[in-house]
Design a protein around this motif. Structure first.
Motif, PDB file in Angstrom:
ATOM      1  N   GLN A 275      -2.951  -2.860   6.790  1.00  0.00           N
ATOM      2  CA  GLN A 275      -2.894  -1.656   5.965  1.00  0.00           C
ATOM      3  C   GLN A 275      -3.679  -1.865   4.665  1.00  0.00           C
ATOM      4  OE1 GLN A 275       0.998  -0.323   4.275  1.00  0.00           O
ATOM      5  NE2 GLN A 275       0.826   1.279   5.834  1.00  0.00           N
TER       6      GLN A 275
ATOM      7  N   GLN B 146      -6.528   8.291  -1.638  1.00  0.00           N
ATOM      8  CA  GLN B 146      -7.908   7.800  -1.640  1.00  0.00           C
ATOM      9  C   GLN B 146      -8.204   7.182  -2.998  1.00  0.00           C
ATOM     10  OE1 GLN B 146     -10.749  10.695  -0.387  1.00  0.00           O
ATOM     11  NE2 GLN B 146     -12.489   9.542  -1.161  1.00  0.00           N
TER      12      GLN B 146
ATOM     13  N   VAL C 278       0.841  -1.203   0.000  1.00  0.00           N
ATOM     14  CA  VAL C 278       0.000   0.000   0.000  1.00  0.00           C
ATOM     15  C   VAL C 278       0.875   1.251   0.000  1.00  0.00           C
ATOM     16  CG1 VAL C 278      -1.724   1.310   1.300  1.00  0.00           C
ATOM     17  CG2 VAL C 278      -1.917  -1.182   1.122  1.00  0.00           C
ATOM     18  N   ARG C 279       1.887   1.261   0.835  1.00  0.00           N
ATOM     19  CA  ARG C 279       2.784   2.416   0.963  1.00  0.00           C
ATOM     20  C   ARG C 279       4.241   1.935   0.866  1.00  0.00           C
ATOM     21  NH1 ARG C 279      -0.141   6.725   3.183  1.00  0.00           N
ATOM     22  NH2 ARG C 279       1.707   7.655   4.126  1.00  0.00           N
TER      23      ARG C 279
ATOM     24  N   TYR D 116      -7.039   0.120   3.554  1.00  0.00           N
ATOM     25  CA  TYR D 116      -6.942   0.948   2.345  1.00  0.00           C
ATOM     26  C   TYR D 116      -7.974   0.523   1.295  1.00  0.00           C
ATOM     27  CZ  TYR D 116      -4.750   3.267  -1.682  1.00  0.00           C
ATOM     28  OH  TYR D 116      -4.498   4.048  -2.789  1.00  0.00           O
ATOM     29  N   TYR D 117      -8.165  -0.790   1.146  1.00  0.00           N
ATOM     30  CA  TYR D 117      -9.101  -1.322   0.150  1.00  0.00           C
ATOM     31  C   TYR D 117     -10.464  -1.647   0.768  1.00  0.00           C
ATOM     32  CZ  TYR D 117      -4.946  -1.804  -2.794  1.00  0.00           C
ATOM     33  OH  TYR D 117      -3.809  -1.556  -3.527  1.00  0.00           O
TER      34      TYR D 117
END
Length: 186
Positions: A149, A127, A88-89, A153-154
């Motif tokens: 995470q 987003q 994700v990051r 996020y999803y």
């Protein structure tokens, strides 16, 4: 209905990854162009290469760092995509890899630097604009990336969360029918 499926491998992986090969074998029974490009370690070069492969009616699948790239491309081009234990990051996780590296799957040496990390940061979408285009496949036993995470996020996306497993997504083959269904492959 997609006519092309692009599978995007992860960090320090290659077009010969187990998941890419197995899903490719499964796709042999479908009338689609299945491609798995070898990606450069440089994020912007990887994105440009993937953008060159996108055609009308393309769908995406990405694992780990490939999931990060696929998320960006899905939202930019309004393409359906499946992400498997996605990063994700990734720009927060690659500090330990700065400097000289070796990708044994591509037999290549390269240097990861802060410019690469900055490029990943610029590709991050705080987003999701169209979460309905994404399907998360996540195993909680992922030892490489924090699964919480990805689940957060999803959260507005279709999700298949499995307890246990690992970063390789153990038993990936059992998800093939749901992937085909989500991507509307006929």
């Amino acid at each position: 209905m997609p006519k092309r499926i692009i599978y995007v491998h992860g960090f320090n992986s290659s077009e010969k990854s187990y998941k890419a090969v197995r899903f490719g074998e499964y796709m042999a029974d479908y009338d689609v162009d299945y491609c798995v490009p070898r990606l450069n370690h440089e994020p912007l070069q990887a994105i440009v290469r993937l953008e060159q492969l996108i055609t009308a009616n393309t769908a995406l699948i990405g694992s780990s760092l490939g999931g990060f790239y696929v998320t960006y491309l899905s939202q930019k081009y309004s393409l359906p995509a499946v992400v498997i234990n996605p990063a994700v990051r990734p720009f927060e996780l690659l500090d330990n890899y700065l400097g000289d590296n070796y990708n044994p799957y591509q037999d290549s040496h390269y240097k990861l630097n802060s410019r690469h990390i900055a490029a990943l940061r610029r590709l991050f979408l705080p987003q999701l604009h169209t979460p309905s285009l994404l399907y998360l496949l996540q195993q909680t036993g992922d030892e490489v990336l924090p699964f919480q995470q990805a689940v957060k996020y999803y959260s507005q996306c279709k999700q298949l969360i499995e307890f246990g497993g690992d970063h390789s997504f153990i038993g990936f083959e059992h998800t093939f029918a749901s992937i085909v269904d989500f991507l509307k492959i006929t």
